[in-house]
Design an enzyme around this catalytic site. Sequence first.
Site, PDB file in Angstrom:
ATOM      1  N   ASP A 100      -9.898   0.011 -23.318  1.00 46.61           N
ATOM      2  CA  ASP A 100      -9.093   1.232 -23.310  1.00 46.61           C
ATOM      3  C   ASP A 100      -9.969   2.385 -23.783  1.00 46.61           C
ATOM      4  O   ASP A 100     -10.118   2.623 -24.979  1.00 46.61           O
ATOM      5  CB  ASP A 100      -7.871   1.080 -24.215  1.00 46.61           C
ATOM      6  CG  ASP A 100      -6.899   2.246 -24.071  1.00 46.61           C
ATOM      7  OD1 ASP A 100      -7.321   3.316 -23.581  1.00 46.61           O
ATOM      8  OD2 ASP A 100      -5.724   2.101 -24.450  1.00 46.61           O
TER       9      ASP A 100
ATOM     10  N   HIS B 168      -8.751   8.514 -28.474  1.00 50.14           N
ATOM     11  CA  HIS B 168      -9.030   7.604 -29.575  1.00 50.14           C
ATOM     12  C   HIS B 168     -10.486   7.665 -30.059  1.00 50.14           C
ATOM     13  O   HIS B 168     -10.871   6.897 -30.948  1.00 50.14           O
ATOM     14  CB  HIS B 168      -8.686   6.170 -29.156  1.00 50.14           C
ATOM     15  CG  HIS B 168      -7.309   6.045 -28.588  1.00 50.14           C
ATOM     16  ND1 HIS B 168      -6.176   6.226 -29.342  1.00 50.14           N
ATOM     17  CD2 HIS B 168      -6.887   5.770 -27.327  1.00 50.14           C
ATOM     18  CE1 HIS B 168      -5.103   6.067 -28.576  1.00 50.14           C
ATOM     19  NE2 HIS B 168      -5.509   5.786 -27.352  1.00 50.14           N
TER      20      HIS B 168
ATOM     21  N   ILE C 186      -6.844   9.188 -32.930  1.00 46.61           N
ATOM     22  CA  ILE C 186      -5.840   8.257 -33.446  1.00 46.61           C
ATOM     23  C   ILE C 186      -6.127   6.847 -32.950  1.00 46.61           C
ATOM     24  O   ILE C 186      -6.874   6.638 -31.995  1.00 46.61           O
ATOM     25  CB  ILE C 186      -4.421   8.691 -33.044  1.00 46.61           C
ATOM     26  CG1 ILE C 186      -4.274   8.678 -31.507  1.00 46.61           C
ATOM     27  CG2 ILE C 186      -4.095  10.064 -33.621  1.00 46.61           C
ATOM     28  CD1 ILE C 186      -2.855   8.954 -31.028  1.00 46.61           C
TER      29      ILE C 186
ATOM     30  N   GLY D 104      -2.129   2.456 -29.789  1.00 47.21           N
ATOM     31  CA  GLY D 104      -0.868   1.802 -30.147  1.00 47.21           C
ATOM     32  C   GLY D 104      -0.945   0.298 -30.024  1.00 47.21           C
ATOM     33  O   GLY D 104      -0.410  -0.437 -30.858  1.00 47.21           O
TER      34      GLY D 104
END
Length: 308
Positions: A207, A212, A227, A230
């Site tokens: 990903d 991120h 961040i 998830g």
Amino acid sequence: MADSSSFYSDRLLAHKFPETEYTYTERDAALYALGVGACARDATDADELKYVYHENGQQFIKVLPTFAALFSLGSLPNGIHLPGLEYDPRLLLHGQQYIEIYKPFPSNARLHNKVSLAGLHDKGKAAILEIETRSYEKESGELLCMNRTTAYLRGAGGFSDPSQPYSYSSYPTNQVAGVKIPKVQPFAVFEDCTQPSQALLYRLSGDYNPLHSDPMVAKVAGFSRPILHGLCTLGFAVRAIIKSICRGDPNMVKSIFGRFLLHVFPGETLVTEMWLEGLRVIYQASVKERNRTVLSGYVDLCGLASSL
């Protein structure tokens, strides 16, 4: 907002997604385990060394059940394209993830993914899109797992008649019910620290969203810094359940549901609270430093450890 004049439900339901292949090795499974915090606090952890090393002469490493989420990530390499539905990929939010596991994952495999539309709902200013991915072992043809990914597409609603907003689901609506957190003390609590570099490590599993990793992209999206993914947070929470309730046995996990509520910054501490209701573990994960709940859901088990 989408143009309702160009939306035809029959075209949408008849749409065929391309079938894809996904190949992984033991190295991929071990890298994923490290990416969701396995052995981060103790490199010789008796419950987790098996995810990254052939402990005690075992022939193959064990694979965490949340590794399945990567299969759906690889099933649509060019994004989601549906006739009559337009959206800005930058405004896509990952809302929920549901995983069913039908057999333990081999440490390496070649998979065949079949993708279908599981749901689409017009919410006015936004659309909710559900994509289902069934992953089969290429050689045996056996079904390994099913992923259902729910995405919230901001700005993509309004594609149907506002007096009768479009709503479609291919599965029973009660299959993934809302999670109600019990008001009693949790059965178990597990605290784990993510590393400042956690997102940089997790992204190596496939990903590569710059949200991120790139500080400028994160700021444009409204965050002070990059961040955590998830699905990485979900991996931390399910690993806590395996360690605390399954006594380290990943094969006890039957299905997983997670609803993403808030972002996590790499380096923050995750506190996972668990409530045991029969063979279902209801959980919520919170960031200790901000006292905010970031994830909630449940894990259904095949059985319970005799030591509980």
